[in-house]
Design an enzyme around this catalytic site. Structure first.
Site, PDB file in Angstrom:
ATOM      1  N   CYS A 108      -2.987  -3.657   5.794  1.00  0.00           N
ATOM      2  CA  CYS A 108      -2.996  -1.547   6.453  1.00  0.00           C
ATOM      3  C   CYS A 108      -4.395  -1.786   7.154  1.00  0.00           C
ATOM      4  CB  CYS A 108      -2.833  -0.160   5.380  1.00  0.00           C
ATOM      5  SG  CYS A 108      -3.703  -0.700   4.228  1.00  0.00           S
TER       6      CYS A 108
ATOM      7  N   CYS B 256       1.364  -1.092  -0.351  1.00  0.00           N
ATOM      8  CA  CYS B 256      -0.187  -0.745   0.535  1.00  0.00           C
ATOM      9  C   CYS B 256       0.604   0.940   0.213  1.00  0.00           C
ATOM     10  CB  CYS B 256      -1.262   0.319   0.777  1.00  0.00           C
ATOM     11  SG  CYS B 256      -1.411   1.535   2.022  1.00  0.00           S
ATOM     12  N   GLU B 257       0.755   1.811  -0.352  1.00  0.00           N
ATOM     13  CA  GLU B 257       1.674   3.501  -0.695  1.00  0.00           C
ATOM     14  C   GLU B 257       0.863   4.233   0.061  1.00  0.00           C
ATOM     15  OE1 GLU B 257      -1.403   6.079  -4.209  1.00  0.00           O
ATOM     16  OE2 GLU B 257       0.335   4.694  -5.347  1.00  0.00           O
TER      17      GLU B 257
ATOM     18  N   HIS C  65       0.431   3.483   3.858  1.00  0.00           N
ATOM     19  CA  HIS C  65       1.311   2.719   4.744  1.00  0.00           C
ATOM     20  C   HIS C  65       2.522   2.271   4.536  1.00  0.00           C
ATOM     21  CE1 HIS C  65      -2.897   3.519   5.681  1.00  0.00           C
ATOM     22  NE2 HIS C  65      -2.521   4.204   6.899  1.00  0.00           N
TER      23      HIS C  65
ATOM     24  N   HIS D  81      -5.686  -5.821   3.009  1.00  0.00           N
ATOM     25  CA  HIS D  81      -4.832  -5.302   3.006  1.00  0.00           C
ATOM     26  C   HIS D  81      -5.041  -5.388   4.743  1.00  0.00           C
ATOM     27  CE1 HIS D  81      -5.274  -2.880  -1.078  1.00  0.00           C
ATOM     28  NE2 HIS D  81      -6.992  -4.424  -0.697  1.00  0.00           N
TER      29      HIS D  81
ATOM     30  N   GLN E  71      -4.817  -0.562  -4.923  1.00  0.00           N
ATOM     31  CA  GLN E  71      -5.255  -2.073  -5.310  1.00  0.00           C
ATOM     32  C   GLN E  71      -5.955  -1.442  -6.457  1.00  0.00           C
ATOM     33  OE1 GLN E  71      -7.616  -4.576  -3.314  1.00  0.00           O
ATOM     34  NE2 GLN E  71      -8.753  -5.498  -4.668  1.00  0.00           N
TER      35      GLN E  71
END
Length: 192
Positions: free
Chosen positions: A181, A110-111, A113, A179, A151
């Site tokens: 996060c 994930c960009e 976190h 995810h 995503q």
């Protein structure tokens, strides 16, 4: 779950359209890349920030291992999608139905976190006389997944690359992912 469907028929001008930047080449660094020593120093700083001792026996080599792991996890920044889908085959025995590849595992981050999200991709395209080897579809997914992502963006990039490089009559991409996060922090929900 995210899905992108690009339908057919395409206008004649679509065949002449240039490739998108993310399809044509590996991304150029936005800022000068720090040295390996600078990256390892940053890891030591983070270890101290969380409250541990970067000099203790179990952590002394962690900065080197961490940077090596990141080089592998984010290798997609150095790979070019067009090179992966470059080789196609015209010997299809007259097959003109959709090509479907299901349950292709992928691993991304994930960009927001920098935490992992993992899942399965399902790809379908309607070829125009030529097909690509099925393993190339999995490699294409990996190129984009091995970059910081969302995503939704990952889904769109895969669909665009297949659409622009293979020029099929149609393409559909669906991703299912968990995810971390969300499942390991924040709302602590394993929602997909």
């Amino acid at each position: 779950m995210d899905a992108v469907v690009k339908s057919f028929p395409k206008p004649a001008a679509a065949a002449e359209k240039p490739l998108s930047d993310h399809v044509r080449a590996a991304p150029a660094p936005a800022v000068p890349r720090p040295s390996r020593d600078e990256a390892e120093t940053a890891v030591r700083t983070l270890l101290a920030y969380i409250g541990d001792n970067p000099g203790r026996e179990g952590l002394v080599e962690t900065p080197k291992r961490f940077v090596s792991a990141y080089e592998e996890l984010f290798r997609g920044y150095y790979e070019c999608p067009v090179e992966i889908l470059d080789r196609t085959f015209s010997e299809t025995g007259g097959y003109d139905q959709p090509v479907l590849v299901r349950d292709i595992p992928f691993y991304s981050h994930c960009e927001h976190h920098m935490m992992p999200f993992t899942g399965k991709a399902h790809i379908a395209y309607l070829p125009t006389g030529r097909v690509v080897g099925l393993s190339k579809i999995a490699r294409l997914i990996d190129v984009y997944a091995r970059r910081l992502q969302t995503q939704e963006h990952l889904t769109a990039q895969i669909a665009t690359a297949i659409d622009e490089i293979l020029a099929p009559r149609g393409v559909a991409v669906m991703l299912e992912a968990e995810h971390t996060c969300m499942s390991m922090r924040g709302v602590s929900s394993p929602a997909r």
